[in-house]
Scaffold this active site. Structure first.
Site, PDB file in Angstrom:
ATOM      1  N   ASP A   1       0.974  -1.059  -0.069  1.00  0.00           N
ATOM      2  CA  ASP A   1      -0.087  -0.015  -0.125  1.00  0.00           C
ATOM      3  C   ASP A   1       0.965   1.200   0.137  1.00  0.00           C
ATOM      4  O   ASP A   1       2.129   1.069   0.202  1.00  0.00           O
ATOM      5  CB  ASP A   1      -0.914   0.156   1.256  1.00  0.00           C
ATOM      6  CG  ASP A   1      -0.172  -0.277   2.632  1.00  0.00           C
ATOM      7  OD1 ASP A   1       0.596   0.868   2.877  1.00  0.00           O
ATOM      8  OD2 ASP A   1      -0.226  -1.175   3.038  1.00  0.00           O
TER       9      ASP A   1
ATOM     10  N   GLU B   1      23.735 -20.154 -19.400  1.00  0.00           N
ATOM     11  CA  GLU B   1      22.686 -19.603 -18.420  1.00  0.00           C
ATOM     12  C   GLU B   1      23.273 -18.533 -17.671  1.00  0.00           C
ATOM     13  O   GLU B   1      22.854 -17.272 -17.541  1.00  0.00           O
ATOM     14  CB  GLU B   1      21.972 -20.517 -17.550  1.00  0.00           C
ATOM     15  CG  GLU B   1      21.020 -21.392 -18.333  1.00  0.00           C
ATOM     16  CD  GLU B   1      20.345 -22.497 -17.428  1.00  0.00           C
ATOM     17  OE1 GLU B   1      19.147 -22.799 -17.817  1.00  0.00           O
ATOM     18  OE2 GLU B   1      21.043 -23.213 -16.540  1.00  0.00           O
TER      19      GLU B   1
END
Ligand code: GLA
Length: 747
Positions: free
Chosen positions: A536, A616
């Protein structure tokens, strides 16, 4: 002028760059809402007010025999319960005789040249901006109860910070049963939707849009946090509003505890929306001479769709809510050991992870849950914030030196508000938890919630945590909070004040956060509550980023991040590349795709990079380099949702444009690759139509045919926005592509 007051007409108008908000003191001295929408200049909307006798609608005492005047149908700026307006009340107050009615009239107003701080609460800071504030005082007709409505205008941002304060000067205590922060009124004929964001753990902030029909819609939390189940942010909009068209009104609550956002369509069809602390879990005894400050709601309006509304919120939260050293500077790319090791780690394991990470460009190692007390599982240890030397021989300092020697920063996980039943803290202080004397208590993850309304608890936590933070060069803290409140009751408060505990809890958390973030300004704090369970605007005042969800699956994240983007800036959204098969869903997605998705936020990793192949690892290096290169465009630029992943099941695309419009990035993920399809065209947004951009497209999936669409070359902003680009032919599972645009001057 941001605020224009016409004293003779008793009209008060707030202006932002593109919007106007108008109120007036009407008949019998009531404060009415006239207008909120696109700019109306010096227009006067008072002609819209009308009165008409309505059966079954009462008239206030002060109206005498005027049967046509009723508050039950009037557009009120701040509705009071019990005195004739039977729709959603903003305030309910009980007097010592048990009577519950307030009859609020305009009393006075004051214009302030700046934005006052809200004591003990997070709120927008005006910073370098010039802000005007209007305070309107309302007074109860039959008592000395005053309600001060506060409006601060952020002109350039098209935002108004709104809150209110209640003052009791009656000479006796007053009980507040509701004291909401804001109210919005809309006209009867409008076909409106309410957009809210519901969810659950690992599936937060799903967009839900429903028509505002007769009766009430309530979106709320009674869990003690703003919650994963509903977000304290709602949008009221035209039924036909889209990303780029239609009127939208946002209410973003600057509060991390229980909230309620309600919408009601009345008998005459008008719509009222209210927002504030959830009255269901709130009651406040206000002694004579005391005042109660309600938290802030950030109002914003866009007359051209949801995209602009989001952009208003992104900017104001980034610039005026976030504070501190990390508000503007580039935050470190991190690696978190949670999904790499869970509780099973020691210094050697962490150092091995950090060694590889540092070589690839990662800048911060976050040591997650499990480094303290007796914490080898989630059954014990919370509350005992002392280093477990079996795992970390030599303590925090020894680990930190090793991590720093690799050129990396060290970060540490805390869950300050909690205590395990099996912990020294709980054995010493069983009275420090929220529980009701004489009753059992609810368990969740085998942990209990500390009573943060108590000063002694907060002081203890401050001492414990600051000791750890001072014990080594710790440069990041993850502040977790992993269960809802229950049996909310404090040993220190009398029976008639137990209704205050939920709010006092939130105020207590804010106080501790404020103290720690002020005393350790060099530390980057990240909020977390089982992921996005306390996501929030209030939290962003203390911590500029929040872990968005415990769901790290790239495909699931598309919807979670999409929903989050409506009310919150991407610079606040914690997102990590994690291992495959994903720990929450078992899905395997390409590393490229995982990177693309995590780049829509504060980028990091959450896996053991040692388990990756050399190829990777090279890819990780490239991802980190790309994120650092594009940091400003992603974190400070404009963000656009290009598709709605809940409707378009095949492709999810979004875009960032740098503030000067010289750079842009388009990211897209193929969410359902199908055979023999047309390759869609995506029209870009927010570019400068007159600029020329060099386009380069990157797609990693071995089967994707990049050469089919998005051809590298130079295009004008006008072409890219109007004609668009064709997507590459996506193949395989969950492929992604990224289009980079850079202005070519003198092209
Ligand atoms: C919560 C957090 C996770 C992790 C665990 C540790 O679930 O959201 O990221 O920190 O706690 O217990």
């Amino acid at each position: 002028m941001a605020i224009v007051i016409d004293s003779s007409a008793k009209r008060l108008t707030l202006h932002t760059a593109n919007t106007s908000y108008q109120m007036m003191v009407g008949e019998y001295g009531y404060l009415f809402h006239l207008y909120y929408g696109d700019s109306i200049g010096d227009g006067d909307c008072s002609y819209l007010l009308y009165k008409q006798e309505r059966s079954l609608c009462s008239s206030p005492f002060c109206a005498g025999e005027d049967r046509a005047f009723t508050l039950d149908t009037a557009p009120q700026e701040y509705s009071a319960g019990g005195a004739g307006d039977t729709r959603l009340p903003c305030i309910i107050a009980e007097f010592p005789n048990g009577g519950r009615a307030l009859d609020l009239h305009y009393f006075s107003h004051e214009l302030l040249a700046e934005k006052p701080a809200l004591k003990g609460l997070p709120s927008l800071q005006q910073g370098e901006k010039t802000c005007q504030t209007l305070e309107i005082t309302l007074k109860d007709s039959d008592s000395e109860v005053y309600v001060i409505l506060q409006y601060t205008v952020f002109e350039e941002d098209d935002c108004i910070a709104r809150s209110c304060r209640v003052e009791n000067r009656t000479g006796a205590p007053l009980r507040l049963e509701a004291a909401l922060s804001a109210c919005l009124e809309r006209e009867a004929e409008e076909d409106l939707d309410l957009i809210s964001f519901w969810g659950r753990h690992t599936m937060e902030r799903n967009v839900e849009r429903r028509r505002v029909s007769h009766g009430k819609i309530v979106v709320d939390s009674a869990r003690g946090t703003s919650s994963a189940q509903q977000s304290p942010f709602v949008i009221l909009c035209d039924h036909h509003a889209t990303e780029d068209a239609g009127r939208c009104w946002g209410l973003n609550f600057v509060y991390s505890g229980n909230f309620a956002a309600s919408a009601e369509r009345s008998q005459l069809g008008s719509v009222r929306v209210t927002m504030g602390i959830n009255p269901e879990t709130f009651s406040w005894k206000l002694e004579d001479g005391e005042s109660f400050q309600a938290p802030e709601v950030i109002l914003s309006y866009s007359g051209c769709g949801l995209s602009r509304l989001s952009s208003n919120y992104h900017r104001i939260l980034r610039e005026n809510m976030c504070r501190g050293a990390f508000k503007d500077c580039r935050r470190p790319v991190l690696i978190n050991n949670w999904e790499a090791t869970y509780f099973d780690f020691n210094t050697d394991k962490l150092v091995r992870i950090a060694e590889t990470a540092s070589k690839l460009g990662v800048e911060l190692l976050v040591m997650d849950d499990g480094w303290f007390g007796k914490r080898d599982s989630d059954w014990s240890g919370l509350g005992d914030w002392t280093v477990n030397e079996k795992k970390l021989p030599g303590g925090m300092q020894a680990l930190c030196s090793k991590i720093n020697a690799l050129g990396m920063k060290l970060g540490v996980w805390f869950e300050p508000e909690m205590v395990s039943e099996d912990s020294d803290l709980f054995r010493q202080h069983p009275e420090w938890v929220l529980r009701i004397e004489g009753r059992g208590y609810s368990r969740n993850r085998y942990q209990l919630v500390l009573d943060m309304s108590r000063q002694d608890v907060r002081e203890h936590l401050y001492q414990q945590i600051s000791k750890v933070l001072s014990s080594a060069n710790i440069e990041y803290v993850k502040w977790d909070m992993n269960r809802p409140l229950s049996e909310v009751w404090s040993q220190l408060l009398p029976a008639d004040r137990q209704g205050e505990v939920s709010h006092r809890y939130t105020l207590g958390v804010y106080e501790l956060m404020d103290r720690l973030t002020t005393d350790f300004p060099h530390i980057l704090f990240e909020g977390c509550s089982s992921g996005g369970n306390r996501y929030d605007a209030g939290l962003l005042y203390y911590m500029p980023q929040i872990w968005c969800s415990d769901n790290t699956d790239a495909i699931e994240r598309l919807e979670i991040q999409y929903g989050t983007s409506f009310g919150f800036p991407m610079s606040a959204l914690g997102a990590h590349v994690s291992a495959c098969p994903n720990h929450q869903t078992g899905r395997t997605t390409p590393l490229f795709t995982r990177g693309v998705v995590a780049m829509a936020g504060t980028f990091g990793y959450e896996l053991d990079l040692n388990t990756l192949t050399e190829e990777e690892k090279e890819q990780v290096k490239e991802q980190i380099a790309a994120y650092k290169k594009h940091y400003d465009t992603i974190n400070k630029g404009e963000y656009y949702r290009l598709t709605d992943p809940t409707r378009n099941r095949e492709l999810c695309a979004w875009e960032f444009v740098s503030r000067d419009k010289k750079k842009a990035l388009l990211f897209a993920v193929g969410t359902h690759v199908r055979a023999n399809v047309a390759m869609p065209v995506i029209r870009m947004k927010g570019l400068d139509a007159g600029k020329q951009y060099r386009l380069t497209c990157q797609a990693d999936h071995p089967l994707t045919k990049k050469d089919v669409g998005a051809k590298d070359g130079v295009y004008s902003g006008a072409v890219l926005m109007n004609a668009g680009i064709r997507t590459p032919m996506l193949k395989g599972d969950w492929p992604a592509f990224c289009v980079e645009l850079e202005e070519v001057e003198n092209a």
